[in-house]
Design a protein around this motif. Structure first.
Motif, PDB file in Angstrom:
ATOM      1  N   GLN A 168       0.822  -1.206   0.000  1.00  0.00           N
ATOM      2  CA  GLN A 168       0.000   0.000   0.000  1.00  0.00           C
ATOM      3  C   GLN A 168       0.856   1.256   0.000  1.00  0.00           C
ATOM      4  N   GLN A 169       2.028   1.127   0.591  1.00  0.00           N
ATOM      5  CA  GLN A 169       2.821   2.329   0.815  1.00  0.00           C
ATOM      6  C   GLN A 169       4.035   2.447  -0.079  1.00  0.00           C
ATOM      7  N   ALA A 170       4.493   1.330  -0.596  1.00  0.00           N
ATOM      8  CA  ALA A 170       5.780   1.337  -1.273  1.00  0.00           C
ATOM      9  C   ALA A 170       5.709   2.055  -2.612  1.00  0.00           C
ATOM     10  N   SER A 171       6.879   2.383  -3.129  1.00  0.00           N
ATOM     11  CA  SER A 171       6.977   3.035  -4.433  1.00  0.00           C
ATOM     12  C   SER A 171       6.755   2.006  -5.529  1.00  0.00           C
ATOM     13  N   ALA A 172       6.761   2.511  -6.769  1.00  0.00           N
ATOM     14  CA  ALA A 172       6.585   1.617  -7.905  1.00  0.00           C
ATOM     15  C   ALA A 172       7.656   0.526  -7.902  1.00  0.00           C
ATOM     16  N   GLU A 173       8.849   0.906  -7.488  1.00  0.00           N
ATOM     17  CA  GLU A 173       9.930  -0.094  -7.436  1.00  0.00           C
ATOM     18  C   GLU A 173       9.738  -1.055  -6.276  1.00  0.00           C
ATOM     19  N   GLY A 174       8.732  -0.808  -5.474  1.00  0.00           N
ATOM     20  CA  GLY A 174       8.493  -1.687  -4.335  1.00  0.00           C
ATOM     21  C   GLY A 174       9.315  -1.302  -3.123  1.00  0.00           C
ATOM     22  N   LEU A 175       9.822  -0.076  -3.068  1.00  0.00           N
ATOM     23  CA  LEU A 175      10.637   0.320  -1.923  1.00  0.00           C
ATOM     24  C   LEU A 175       9.873   1.266  -0.996  1.00  0.00           C
ATOM     25  N   LEU A 176       9.965   0.963   0.283  1.00  0.00           N
ATOM     26  CA  LEU A 176       9.314   1.778   1.291  1.00  0.00           C
ATOM     27  C   LEU A 176      10.394   2.439   2.148  1.00  0.00           C
ATOM     28  N   ALA A 177      10.292   3.739   2.287  1.00  0.00           N
ATOM     29  CA  ALA A 177      11.231   4.423   3.187  1.00  0.00           C
ATOM     30  C   ALA A 177      10.657   4.399   4.584  1.00  0.00           C
ATOM     31  N   ALA A 178      11.466   3.951   5.527  1.00  0.00           N
ATOM     32  CA  ALA A 178      11.023   3.943   6.921  1.00  0.00           C
ATOM     33  C   ALA A 178      11.931   4.878   7.702  1.00  0.00           C
ATOM     34  N   PRO A 179      11.353   5.837   8.420  1.00  0.00           N
ATOM     35  CA  PRO A 179      12.205   6.746   9.189  1.00  0.00           C
ATOM     36  C   PRO A 179      12.782   6.066  10.420  1.00  0.00           C
ATOM     37  N   ILE A 180      14.029   6.351  10.713  1.00  0.00           N
ATOM     38  CA  ILE A 180      14.632   5.898  11.968  1.00  0.00           C
ATOM     39  C   ILE A 180      15.221   7.126  12.663  1.00  0.00           C
ATOM     40  N   ASN A 181      15.528   6.977  13.927  1.00  0.00           N
ATOM     41  CA  ASN A 181      16.071   8.095  14.695  1.00  0.00           C
ATOM     42  C   ASN A 181      17.499   7.781  15.111  1.00  0.00           C
ATOM     43  N   ARG A 182      18.366   8.745  14.939  1.00  0.00           N
ATOM     44  CA  ARG A 182      19.764   8.598  15.344  1.00  0.00           C
ATOM     45  C   ARG A 182      20.061   9.598  16.445  1.00  0.00           C
ATOM     46  N   LEU A 183      20.910   9.193  17.378  1.00  0.00           N
ATOM     47  CA  LEU A 183      21.220  10.102  18.489  1.00  0.00           C
ATOM     48  C   LEU A 183      21.862  11.382  17.967  1.00  0.00           C
ATOM     49  N   LEU A 184      22.913  11.203  17.187  1.00  0.00           N
ATOM     50  CA  LEU A 184      23.626  12.381  16.704  1.00  0.00           C
ATOM     51  C   LEU A 184      23.208  12.623  15.271  1.00  0.00           C
ATOM     52  N   ASP A 185      22.420  13.667  15.072  1.00  0.00           N
ATOM     53  CA  ASP A 185      21.931  13.947  13.734  1.00  0.00           C
ATOM     54  C   ASP A 185      22.389  15.338  13.326  1.00  0.00           C
ATOM     55  N   ARG A 186      21.815  15.839  12.249  1.00  0.00           N
ATOM     56  CA  ARG A 186      22.236  17.140  11.758  1.00  0.00           C
ATOM     57  C   ARG A 186      21.231  18.216  12.158  1.00  0.00           C
ATOM     58  N   GLY A 187      20.512  17.961  13.204  1.00  0.00           N
ATOM     59  CA  GLY A 187      19.478  18.898  13.646  1.00  0.00           C
ATOM     60  C   GLY A 187      20.087  20.177  14.204  1.00  0.00           C
ATOM     61  N   GLN A 188      19.225  21.152  14.321  1.00  0.00           N
ATOM     62  CA  GLN A 188      19.623  22.488  14.738  1.00  0.00           C
ATOM     63  C   GLN A 188      20.265  22.527  16.135  1.00  0.00           C
ATOM     64  N   THR A 189      19.896  21.593  16.989  1.00  0.00           N
ATOM     65  CA  THR A 189      20.459  21.638  18.340  1.00  0.00           C
ATOM     66  C   THR A 189      21.701  20.764  18.477  1.00  0.00           C
TER      67      THR A 189
END
Ligand SMILES: Cc1cc2nc3c(=O)[nH]c(=O)nc-3n(C[C@H](O)[C@H](O)[C@H](O)COP(=O)(O)O)c2cc1C
Ligand code: SF4
Ligand code: FES
Lengths: 424, 174, 850
Positions: free
Chosen positions: C745-766
């Protein structure tokens, strides 16, 4: 010695051959124990024999086995074949030449505490001996003496060798267990002791190779027979590793209670060049220095008498020092050893051995003053009674006894320094 | 891409079989010997590979290399001649023996001969005190004892080692 | 309760639970036994030998088993010949401990002299100087002069980087092993160790990168000398020059108690600046630890970085198409006027890093004008947490045998490291852990049960667990029925239901708003049905993406799934502490008039008509509500910069201009209003939030029982709120609509689904302004299964063009067998616009050769 109990290859050269060993009652004790004795009965016989640990501490072997915690399983046996005390080379001779008797001892201990796995921890340098034992163990498997369901009793047992890698401290039983677990060979806090918290935290008996090699004959011939050797409190025979300034160094299997004089002069052929004996270290580098006077020479070598002349029997690695040897040189040697082997876990041993090394070096090189000798004594005294394990305590024995009992040697060294200083 | 695991898979299985399945860490020492046999010392890659095999960190493996004196983290001569100069041996002339041996080889203790074949070191007691002077030879082939030595016999052994002979006087390595 | 044992220490009678070590018993009695290697949070090792005492034990008659009496009837006590270590010896009945004798004093002097033989004379330049127990003890017991010859000192390396964050001075190390033990015993990251032996022992790391652990900074706190220092602070200041301010870490929902150490600094133009972040003890929250993000990522508050991290200093109003500085009066007038005109056309969008006071005022203002509020987040369920959240008195430290902890859709090691650590410890005490996730995470190592579900079936997996326990809701969708038949899932469900206490932590991995709301509902149902609500150590915890999202929910904010449309149709958009345009360029088309209240000139702020600059939370006071719903106060650490106001004050002043009754001056007064209007917060005020009780172990008092440099908590342990279930409210089951979405239902035509994950050290503003951390932050990347990569002919490390939500960005390909096939993991806040599961297209980017 009329008959060898441990170094039996000296009488039966091929005893390292399984057939020959079996022809000489080999594995009868093990068979008897597994098929007709309760595990506790084996322990009882060993207890009654008066056998004490030959690894150094002289702890009653059967008593140790009886401490095993029966509420936690599995149990393990670890044979201590680390043999690293300077002056000790007896376990090696046993394992090289009379391996089956040692292995049978391990197996009897395992049966007594109902361990199904036993490890033999050998110092890393015994690489070839380990290979040799591995082949012997394989032979025992083929012969149905090791493996599952032994003699149809349901008891199973496996033996494995494990090589250390050059660390004296791994002879200390808890450090050995840590090492066997793949960690740094640093001693554990005790209590708990291995019979309640040993290998992988499980109840474990650790015994020295020589200790275990006594066991087959004890089970076979009985406790009373064994008590026929040695003294009341130090039953049985002991292998004395004789080294240093002596004509015929080597291993001598003698009843406990044999005097130093007999060992050195009758068996060891006396001092080279007809020189005068000066000191004895009865327990290797860990030993106090005994002044080798007549009284000392006539002292029986057993667990009670040696302390009376100010040392310990320990592993009975008797190092002979003659009059040509300078004691400051000697303690510099022993301190280098302990500094090299200190595991570093506790402060007094780690820092103290380093400090003492600098002092003994300076004294030995004649660059010290009497103040340095006193400081050395202070530092050694400061270490005493504060270490986590016995290694640190061992390290000061030769130092303190050396300064106390051979003061003139130190005075001479310091004198040399003072002479240098006064020269124009 | 675990080179050790590929090359020695059987040996590694045999080593692991000695210890309970949940105590794989016990195999670190035998595996380090295996790695050392490969390169004469334990490389960083090998430490990582062993760590991976045992499910521990490379640092934990390295700590073992650092603690025990028979493991090396740096290359040296192909053969390490390690002379015991501890007290009992020293009382029987081991120090002079070592000195003369080095003189003959033209190096100092701890150094390696220019051809990279032999490093001479002194070590602590090897449990052969009655057969001093003695030394052990450590190399990729394993480790062997040579007892009751003279400088001549030692030099002869070194010559034959340089010619490619084996030093294992008995069993070779396990 | 454990059996009590009474003993005498230096003449004082002490009664403590059986098993207590002598050092701790002494400390409780107010007697300090000096230690180096012992740390109350770790197993004793007895290495340093500093804690030597004389110990006497009553003599027991072997025959009778009775204590032998002296002539005067007192028990006969026998002392051992040797001094013993107080840190390894448990107390026993009738024991007599002497720490004040000449013998003990001499023994300690001896040990100290040993430790000092090779210790360098660095004190004048050492970072630990002033808070160093070795220094303190040397003053107390140390020899006046050294008997050790200086030239014989052991020389070792100084300034050894153990990776980028921690430096080691090998000469200062006293080999107490605390750091090594912390890393293996507590953090389970044994990436530093001892090398060599004896006097040559040294600390090393062989990890890549060096000292690779999220907890590394803690070792610098517990190191009893200055051997370990942080790259951030070393040579930065002397401890005695530092001021300290109690605060709360703003990086994640754990709410670790911290202390900001500050100093006035010439280099910063005589301003007060933050020099370091230290943990502050709160045994119910973070004990005495913090993670490296909390310790090092505070630099965003300083501004002065590059790009968008420059702090705003004055209000800006768009004039002739350009943002121009104006006075506060002017800016506020413009804003108030626009708000008045907008009326119900006002949409206030707030971010979860705002304080409760800020959020409350925002809500009051917006409601007062008839406008709408929205929370800017990708995770939902805070309303359910308010109902069935963990009960008052919840403390991971109390969880052990009998407690079950279920973690779902969260990689706690990355998202809330301190919870990871505390759950690990709970498991070590006997708690039963269930980890439900779509891919393996580190926490699974401690799990008794692992439930594996496909991305998209998060809520379904929990419903399946519930379903396996009762036939209450048999009409599960098809993929769920399959899951429900898994024996592992059934066993996990049974174990959870059977436990005395049950706790669920849910996160947002693989989920957007609908998914996380459904998951929260499923978790709530599981808790309600298994009767794990309304009590301490039972209930629901949300692993929020920002520190105060729970507070935002409690203040009445809700996320909306139609945010983009709502923003477009709003007459006036008031964006506070959020950067939607920065996260997703398609959000840039905001409504008619945009007001942004921010620290930085974010991408959204650049589009604004008015920009209102605010104080960082380090410059003001306020409160946050943690994931465990503990309301905690933070205090100003540095003086407010001239010209800036706190968020609540800005909002309050706008409200006042509009004739609304808002508090604009004192955060404490806003809290009083919160307490009077929000039921869950009833009775709270700043005084209550500042209350403390004595905690164990005792740390931070500069004594010789050395717990480390963690600060003692004197400014508030916070107050944990009671969820509705605990206050007796009925909490009915409700069944989520959005239980499961199949992959196709969610995947792209290629059949790929992006799933978000969380990382401790990211590129966020803080995070990003803390340049020290850059080496630990990966380049933008996506992770996919090697099998998928093979089909797409993507080698590991290849540069990809990733098209998500209509935006194409470059990212590196990480191949990872743990990624389920058909899924592309996309880390949040790492430069790729991902909010929830979404179709994704990836292809190799053209390689531009130089
Ligand atoms: C520093 C140190 C080194 C030791 N080395 C050895 C050793 O090499 N072989 C040995 O059997 N016991 C050694 N021991 C003694 C062991 O700790 C342990 O007491 C012994 O293995 C017990 O066996 P036993 O009862 O049969 O003697 C050593 C002890 C210490 C403290
Ligand atoms: S005395 Fe201390 S440093 Fe020495 S070997 Fe024993 S534990 Fe290690
Ligand atoms: S030995 Fe007790 S504190 Fe170190």
């Amino acid at each position: 010695m009329s008959e060898y109990l441990l170094l039996r290859h000296r009488q039966i050269p091929d005893i390292g051959n399984l057939t020959v060993y079996r022809q000489n009652e080999g594995f009868q004790a093990f068979h008897k124990a597994v098929t007709s004795m309760k595990p506790e009965e084996v322990t009882e016989v060993v207890k009654a024999s008066g056998l004490r640990g030959r690894g150094g501490a002289g702890f009653p072997t059967g008593l140790k086995w009886s401490f095993i915690d029966k509420n936690k399983w599995p149990h393990y046996v670890v044979a201590n074949a680390d043999e690293s005390e300077p002056g000790t080379f007896k376990d090696r001779e046993i394992m090289e030449n009379n391996p089956f008797q040692f292995l049978e001892g391990v197996m009897l201990c395992a049966y007594a505490i109902q361990a199904n796995v036993a490890y033999i921890y050998l110092r890393g340098e015994f690489w070839q001996i380990a290979a040799h034992l591995d082949r012997k163990i394989a032979e025992l498997h083929s012969a149905g003496l090791l493996g599952d369901n032994l003699f149809g009793t349901g008891y199973s047992l496996r033996l494995y060798t494990h090589l250390g890698a050059g660390a004296y401290i791994c002879g200390e039983e808890t450090a050995m267990l840590e090492s066997l677990e793949g960690k740094l060979g640093q001693p554990r806090l005790r209590p708990p002791f291995p019979p309640s918290f040993g290998l992988y935290g499980m109840p474990t008996v650790v015994n020295n190779v020589e200790t275990l090699t006594n066991v087959p004959l004890i089970i076979e011939k009985g406790a009373a027979w064994y008590r026929g050797y040695g003294t009341e409190k130090s039953a049985g025979v002991k292998i004395f590793s004789l080294s240093g300034c002596v004509n015929k160094p080597g291993n001598y299997e003698l009843p406990l209670g044999t005097t130093f004089r007999e060992l050195i002069y009758e068996h060891g052929g006396g001092i080279p060049g007809g020189r005068q004996i000066k000191a004895i270290m009865p327990a290797g580098a860990s030993s106090s220095l005994i002044v080798a006077n007549e009284q000392a020479l006539d002292t029986p070598m057993d667990y009670e008498s040696v302390p009376a002349v100010g040392a310990q029997l320990g592993s009975a690695s008797v190092i002979i020092i003659d009059e040509s040897v300078d004691i400051p040189w000697l303690i510099n040697k022993t301190i280098h050893f302990f500094k090299h082997e200190s595991c570093g876990k506790c402060t007094p041993c780690r820092e103290g051995s380093y400090w003492m090394m600098h002092l003994t070096e300076r004294i030995d090189k004649g660059k010290a003053t009497w103040k340095d000798v006193e400081l050395l004594k202070d530092v050694a005294t400061q270490i005493r009674g504060k270490c986590l394990c016995a290694l640190g305590e061992f390290s000061i024995e030769a130092v303190l006894s050396g300064i106390d009992r051979f003061r003139q040697d130190f005075e001479a060294r310091v004198g040399a320094r003072e002479m240098i200083e006064t020269q124009p | 891409m675990n080179h050790l695991a590929e090359k020695y898979s059987e040996e590694i299985q045999a080593i692991l079989a000695k210890y309970p399945a949940d105590q794989k860490r016990s195999a670190v020492m035998p595996l380090l010997y295996l790695a050392q046999r490969e390169s004469g010392y334990v490389t960083k890659t090998a430490m990582n590979e062993i760590a991976e095999l045992l499910g521990i960190t490379a640092t934990e493996v390295a700590s073992i290399v650092g603690f025990y004196s028979l493991y090396y983290d740096k290359p040296a001569g192909k053969y390490r001649i390690q002379v015991c100069t501890d007290l009992p041996c020293a009382l029987r002339g081991a120090e002079e023996f070592l000195e003369k041996l080095c003189e003959n080889l033209g190096i100092r203790v701890g150094e390696t001969t220019p051809d990279g074949m032999v490093t001479v070191e002194h070590v602590m007691c090897l449990a052969a005190c009655d057969k001093a002077p003695m030394f052990q030879v450590q190399s990729g082939e394993g480790l062997s004892y040579h007892e009751n030595q003279t400088v001549e016999s030692a030099m002869a052994l070194i010559q034959s080692l340089k010619k490619g002979a084996s030093h294992s006087n008995k069993d070779g390595h396990p | 309760m454990a059996k009590q044992v009474t003993l005498t220490i230096d003449g004082k009678q002490v009664t403590v639970p059986e098993g207590t070590l002598i050092v701790d018993a002494a400390k409780k009695a107010g007697i300090d036994v000096p230690v180096f290697c012992y740390h109350p949070k770790m197993e004793p090792v007895g290495m340093c030998r500093m804690c030597l005492v004389e110990i006497g034990r009553p003599v027991i008659d072997r025959a009778t088993g009775q204590v032998v009496k002296e002539a005067d009837g007192s028990p006969k006590v026998q002392f051992g010949p040797k001094l013993e270590t107080a840190c390894t010896t448990p107390v026993s009945e009738g024991m007599v401990v002497v720490g004040a004798s000449e013998k003990v004093k001499a023994g300690r002097e001896d040990i100290l002299e040993f430790l000092l033989t090779s210790h360098p004379l660095d004190c004048p330049i050492c970072d630990k100087g002033g808070e160093c127990p070795l220094q303190d003890l040397t003053m107390g017991f140390g020899p006046g002069e050294s008997r050790f010859i200086f030239d014989e000192k052991m020389r070792m390396d100084k300034h050894v980087p153990l990776g980028e964050l921690i430096y080691l001075d090998r000469e200062r190390c006293i080999q107490c092993g605390r750091c090594v033990r912390f890393q293996s015993e507590i953090a389970d990251d044994p990436v530093i160790g001892f090398y060599q032996r004896g006097r040559s022992l040294e600390i090393v790391t062989f990890s890549e990168p060096g000292f690779d652990s999220y907890f590394s900074g803690n070792t610098t706190d517990i190191c009893p000398v200055g051997a370990l220092t942080t790259a951030d602070f070393r040579f930065g200041a002397r401890p005695w020059e530092l001021n300290n301010a109690a605060s709360i870490c703003s990086q994640c929902p754990v709410g670790c108690n911290i202390t900001f150490n500050t100093r006035r600094e010439a280099r910063s133009g005589g301003r007060m600046v933050i020099k370091r972040v230290m943990p502050r003890q709160n045994e119910a929250v973070n004990e005495i630890w913090i993670c490296d993000k909390g310790r090092f990522a505070y630099h965003f508050t300083e501004g002065g970085g590059s790009g968008n991290s420059e702090r705003l200093t004055q209000p800006l109003v768009r004039k002739n198409g350009e943002l121009a500085p104006v006075s506060w009066d002017e800016a506020l007038q413009v804003v108030a006027e626009r708000f008045r005109q907008a009326g119900s056309g006002l949409l206030t969008l707030a971010g979860g890093r705002l304080s409760n006071e800020d959020l409350f005022n925002l809500r009051q203002l917006t409601q007062g004008l008839g406008g709408q509020t929205a929370l800017y987040t990708q995770m939902a369920g805070g309303d359910l947490v308010a109902q069935v959240g963990v009960g008052q008195g919840t403390n991971f430290a109390d969880m052990g045998a009998g407690s079950a902890i279920l973690v779902v859709a969260s990689d706690l090691h990355e998202e809330a490291p301190i919870w990871y650590l505390r759950i690990k410890q709970a498991v070590e005490r006997g708690a039963m852990l269930i980890v439900a996730g779509a891919r393996p995470t580190r926490l699974e190592k401690y799990a008794a049960h692992v439930v594996r579900y496909p991305y998209g079936s998060e809520a379904a997996a929990i419903l399946a667990m519930l379903n396996s326990l009762s036939a209450k809701r048999p009409n599960l969708p098809e993929p769920v029925q399959a899951l429900a038949r898994s024996p592992e899932l059934q066993a996990a469900a049974k174990a959870f239901a059977g436990a005395q206490n049950g706790l669920v932590l849910y996160g947002s991995e693989g989920l957007g708003l609908e998914g996380s709301q459904a998951l929260a509902q499923a978790c709530a149902n599981l808790l309600i049905s298994t009767n794990h609500i309304g009590r301490a150590n039972n209930g629901l915890i949300a692993v929020w993406q920002r520190a105060n999202e729970q507070g935002a929910w409690d203040m009445g904010f809700r996320p909306r799934t139609d945010l983009a449309e709502a923003m477009k149709s709003a007459r006036v958009l008031y964006v506070v502490a959020a950067d939607p345009a920065g996260d997703d360029p398609s959000m840039a088309e905001a409504g008619e008039f945009l007001v942004v209240q921010e620290l930085f000139l974010t991408d959204t702020a650049k589009l604004a008509d008015v920009v209102l600059p605010v104080e960082a939370y380090t410059e003001r006071e306020g409160s946050f509500t943690s994931g465990e719903r503990r309301v905690q106060r933070f205090y100003p650490a540095v003086p407010e910069p001239a010209g800036l106001k706190a968020d609540f004050a800005v909002t309050g002043q706008i409200g006042q201009l509009l004739g609304l009754d808002l508090e604009a001056r004192f955060a404490s007064k806003v809290m009083l209003r919160i307490a009077s209007q929000i039921a869950d917060y009833a009775g709270l005020d700043y005084v209550r939030l500042a209350e403390v009780v004595e905690q164990w172990p005792i740390v931070g008092r500069g004594d010789v029982y050395y717990g480390g440099t963690s600060y003692e908590n004197s400014q508030g342990l916070g107050v944990q709120l009671a969820p509705a279930a605990q206050r007796g409210a009925a909490v009915p089951l409700a069944w989520p609509e959005f239980a499961s979405q199949s992959h196709s239902q969610q995947a792209s035509a290629e059949g790929l689904l992006a799933a978000p994950i969380n990382r401790l050290l990211d590129r966020g503003q803080t995070v990003w302004p803390s340049t020290l951390l850059h080496s630990r932050i990966p380049q933008p990347y996506v992770a996919l299964n090697p099998a998928d990569a093979a089909v797409l002919r993507i080698p590991s490390g290849a540069m990809l063009q990733v098209t998500l939500n209509g935006t194409a960005r470059l990212a590196a390909a990480h191949l990872d067998e743990n990624v389920p096939q058909g899924v592309v993991l996309v880390p949040r806040s790492m430069g790729l616009p991902i909010f929830g599961p979404a179709p994704v297209e990836i292809r190799r980017a053209e390689v531009v050769s130089a």
